[in-house]
Design an enzyme around this catalytic site. Structure first.
Site, PDB file in Angstrom:
ATOM      1  N   ASP A 184       0.849  -1.195   0.000  1.00 20.31           N
ATOM      2  CA  ASP A 184       0.000   0.000   0.000  1.00 20.31           C
ATOM      3  C   ASP A 184       0.890   1.252   0.000  1.00 20.31           C
ATOM      4  OD1 ASP A 184      -2.248   1.582   0.180  1.00 20.31           O
ATOM      5  OD2 ASP A 184      -2.388   1.399   2.359  1.00 20.31           O
ATOM      6  N   GLU A 192       2.617   5.007  -4.011  1.00 12.96           N
ATOM      7  CA  GLU A 192       2.614   5.957  -5.158  1.00 12.96           C
ATOM      8  C   GLU A 192       3.963   6.681  -5.287  1.00 12.96           C
ATOM      9  OE1 GLU A 192       0.171   5.764  -2.821  1.00 12.96           O
ATOM     10  OE2 GLU A 192      -1.020   4.480  -4.122  1.00 12.96           O
ATOM     11  N   ASP A 229      -8.879   3.690  -2.162  1.00 15.87           N
ATOM     12  CA  ASP A 229      -9.849   4.141  -1.157  1.00 15.87           C
ATOM     13  C   ASP A 229     -11.136   4.690  -1.778  1.00 15.87           C
ATOM     14  OD1 ASP A 229      -7.926   3.322   0.543  1.00 15.87           O
ATOM     15  OD2 ASP A 229      -7.271   5.324   1.134  1.00 15.87           O
TER      16      ASP A 229
END
Ligand code: GLC
Length: 806
Positions: free
Chosen positions: A464, A467, A538
């Site tokens: 997770d 990015e 999300d």
């Protein structure tokens, strides 16, 4: 500057192998504009604006490996014992047309002339011919593609870009005062851009996880991996993933463009103009692959041949996954597992979110909230439930924390510009440093770290925040990373950070677990499908997000990312019982099926919404488990052909104009159509069935296709249709994948005629690549099915039962 002005008149060309490099009157030889024939249908167009040559991370040697399939062990093993070998091998053969024509000339002749008969001058253009496509390279490096009959497939746009209407500073200030994002409309400082013509009827698909609708025409997107907690809307330009690959469906045929540039890039797909689309990037090269296909499927097949195909996952990963941020302790995890079993809910996996770690330090376990993590994991295993743990890239800055100390000592974290000091930002653990995954040594180190989890008995890793997300403002563009063998600023690494992290994780699991690695990622780039599955990040528990899930998953699938899903029930905000019921109905047909929600919100396990919703959840989770062999067959098909398990109707029925913009239905394989209810309060919905005869999965009602009708859908019904002649393989419902080893396969045969191929292996490791699998051919004649073994390399079923449907 447009290429036209830059290059001017075409003067000459040079040939090296399959690559044609052009010379223009404008000089600019250093830019080495070229077209390379990769196969009969794939062409690479390249301009070396930054002088660094190809910088692909998507292909990573795959291309060479695949073109030389003879020497590629993995490809060979894949092909062994199968009637239809891997596409890669087929493609490698098909490229021989170019090679053989090229070889027809003696090397000496070639060198002397620098020419071959598949390249020639036609008027002022240089024409390159493969068996299937003709490429014309014109003045100004305008590259046009035609099919072999001379019909245009894709033409360069000759004109200038339209100016957007500029705003003055007063207007900009006014907009900003109320908090509106405003742009002065001036063209961005793009180093690279390509304008190509659009036809009136062209529809555009792909581009990864972008929000909005299936057809991307008339929208504008930016490729910059972005962690955005606000509810994702249709007008968002970026999300977590950057997959710069678009498919264009034409009136006849299709083509794809993969813009292999992992710097910040953009796509304007007919928003600026009806007549052209444009893609470009702030840095890097013009480096794109054009793929011609007779259908969208052929284009996807080419794209995944080039960038790699999503490999088979372990069978259990297709089960139901239960997750939540906020399972704060060992007791809580045990309570959830008990809840699943007490409520008779099949489940194969519980996800451990950041709560399990010691102060959010990766590769540690919280000793205050867990008495014995090893015991919890093995107790779950006894219940048939695997543990998947989250791992973020941000490493806590803390003296004596082993991951931090090791990484600092070896210089494995991204650095401040012009300095040997590690760059620090903040993520969950507070001050954190970022592993430099573009450095192969760092990937090996990270791969080794996976042993900690593997030794504890963990079943897979959920990557997770890669990015990478950062809480103290974005990472500046000039933070120093590595791009394999050279230093590169963050601006050039950002979009492949998640890709490289997933690759490191995959390599560790492949090496140390002996199983097919199960990796989930939030951020990725083209080609990541070789290493990882993904979820859509999300989302929120709102109706617009259950609706958005469908085109999003379909476009991800067409972009090579097969094993994907959205958080069922929604991550942020609170699900209502009705929304949860509808979401579990739709989610159970998605490749990755996980209920996940955020800390602090309403609990979201299926039993939190009352009896009715619990029993609806059980019905659909059970159905999911019944469908496991069908899903597994589809996953196998993806590995062989690249065609995704979940696909939009347009991929199966592209001639049908009614499906080109169909956002609220999808296909699971080529014989099951799902039309979930995605409207609050709806107890019926409009369904469209494409051409053919279809059967209502629940009632057996026969329906003629090419028709719209209203289907009643009370809260416990998700409309599902099965194509006439289909065979749907099923297992009896079970609480987890490993249960029920007596191996009964049920074949549901629908009225009509059809042939179906069913695949079976141990569902765990790579032995299938050495031939340890069975393949069955099932012919269906109106419910009378016959089973023939095509390949026998694995323990066969105890019993195969044929059930005549309706
Ligand atoms: C991010 C993830 C989410 C996770 C949370 C806490 O928001 O997208 O899935 O639960 O971080 O780790």
């Amino acid at each position: 500057m447009t290429q036209n002005i830059l290059f001017g008149k075409l003067k000459d060309y040079r040939l090296e192998g399959r690559k044609v490099t052009f010379e223009f009157e404008g000089g600019q030889e250093n830019l080495r504009p070229s077209v390379e024939v990769i196969s009969d249908t794939i062409f690479n167009v390249f301009v070396d604006y930054d002088g660094l040559g190809h910088r692909t991370r998507a292909i990573e040697g795959e291309l060479g490996k695949r073109l030389n399939a003879d020497t590629c062990q993995e490809c060979q093993a894949l092909g062994e014992g199968r009637e239809n070998g891997p596409e890669g091998a087929e493609k490698a053969e098909s490229t021989e047309s170019v090679e053989s024509r090229e070889n027809a000339e003696s090397p000496a002749n070639r060198e002397a002339a620098g020419k071959a008969d598949w390249v020639s001058w036609e008027g002022s253009a240089v024409v390159i011919r493969s068996k299937k496509v003709t490429v014309k390279v014109n003045d100004g490096f305008a590259v046009d593609f035609y099919d072999c009959e001379g019909n245009p497939l894709s033409l360069a746009w000759r004109g200038e870009r339209k100016e957007k209407s500029g705003l003055g500073w007063k207007e900009l200030m006014l907009l900003a005062e109320e908090g509106h994002a405003a742009s002065d409309g001036k063209a961005k400082g793009n180093q690279v851009q390509e304008l190509r013509s659009l036809d009136k009827t062209d529809c555009i698909y792909g581009l990864g996880d972008k929000t909005g609708f299936l057809n991307k025409r008339h929208y504008e997107y930016v490729m910059w991996n972005s962690d955005i907690p606000d509810p994702h809307e249709d007008n968002f330009k970026s999300l977590y993933k950057s997959i710069p690959f678009m498919l264009v469906l034409k009136e006849k045929g299709a083509y794809g463009i993969f813009f292999d540039n992992h710097c910040k890039s953009f796509f304007d797909l007919g928003k600026e103009s009806e007549d052209y689309y444009v893609f470009g990037a702030e840095e890097g090269n013009l480096d794109y692959y054009f793929m011609a296909g007779e259908s969208l499927k052929e284009v996807v097949s080419d794209y995944t041949w080039l960038t790699g195909r999503a490999p088979m996952q372990q069978l259990w990963t297709l089960g139901y996954h239960q997750s939540r941020w906020g399972y704060e302790s060992e007791e809580k995890i045990r309570e959830v597992a008990k809840g699943l079993r007490e409520n008779d809910l099949p489940c194969d996996c519980i996800h451990f979110d950041i709560d399990y770690m010691d102060h959010y330090k990766v590769f540690t376990w919280n000793q205050e909230t867990y008495q014995d993590e090893r015991k919890v994991i093995s107790d779950l295993k006894e219940m048939g439930i695997k543990a998947v743990t989250i791992i973020d890239p941000g490493v806590k800055v803390e003296k004596d924390y082993y991951v931090y100390e090791e990484g600092m000592e070896k210089g494995y974290f991204a650095k401040k510009p012009d300095s040997r000091e590690a760059y620090v930002n903040a993520v969950w653990p507070g001050d954190a440093v970022f592993p430099d995954f573009g450095d192969p040594r760092v990937r090996t180190w990270w791969a080794g770290k996976q042993k900690y989890l593997i030794d504890l008995g963990v079943g897979g890793v959920w990557n997770d925040m890669n990015e990478p997300a950062s809480f103290r403002g974005p990472l500046p563009d000039d933070v120093v990373f590595t791009d394999e063998d050279r230093q590169a600023p963050h601006s050039q690494i950002h979009n492949i950070y998640g890709h490289n992290m997933a690759k490191a994780t995959y390599e560790g699991w492949k090496e140390y677990s002996g199983k097919r690695p199960f990796v989930i990622t939030r951020a990725c780039y083209s080609g990541s499908q070789k290493y990882t599955t993904a979820w859509t990040g999300d989302n929120h528990s709102i109706w617009s997000h259950i609706r958005m899930m469908i085109p999003q998953i379909c476009n991800l699938g067409m972009s090579g990312m097969n094993f994907v899903g959205a958080d069922v029930g929604g991550f942020g905000s609170d699900a209502t019982p009705e929304l949860f019921a509808r979401w579990i109905q739709a989610g159970c047909f998605m490749p990755f099926f996980r209920d996940h929600c955020a800390l602090g919100g309403r609990p979201q396990e299926p039993w939190q919404f009352g009896k009715e919703v619990l029993s609806i959840s059980r019905k659909y989770i059970n159905l999911r488990y019944e469908l496991l062999p069908y899903l597994y067959d589809l996953m196998h098909e993806t590995e062989v052909t690249g065609i995704p398990m979940v696909r939009p109707l347009v991929m199966e029925y592209e001639e049908d104009e009614n499906v080109r913009n169909r956002n609220d239905e999808f296909m699971l394989g080529d014989r099951m159509l799902i039309a979930p209810v995605v409207e609050q309060g709806a107890r019926e919905r409009m369904v469209y069935l494409p051409q053919g005869i279809w059967y209502d999965y629940w009632t057996g009602e026969r329906k003629e296709g090419r028709s719209f009708f209203v289907k009643e859908a009370p809260l416990d019904v998700c409309p599902v249709y099965v194509k006439a002649g289909a065979v749907i393989p099923k297992y009896p419902a079970r609480l987890c994948v490993g249960e029920d080893k007596d191996d009964l396969l049920i074949l549901e045969a629908y009225p009509g005629e059809g042939v179906y191929t069913h695949y079976q292996d141990n569902g765990e490791d790579f032995q299938y690549r050495q031939g340890a699998f069975n393949e069955y051919e099932i012919s269906n004649q109106d419910g009378e099915a016959e089973v023939k073994i095509l390949h026998e390399g694995y323990r066969p079923y105890g019993k195969i039962e044929i059930v005549r449907k309706f």
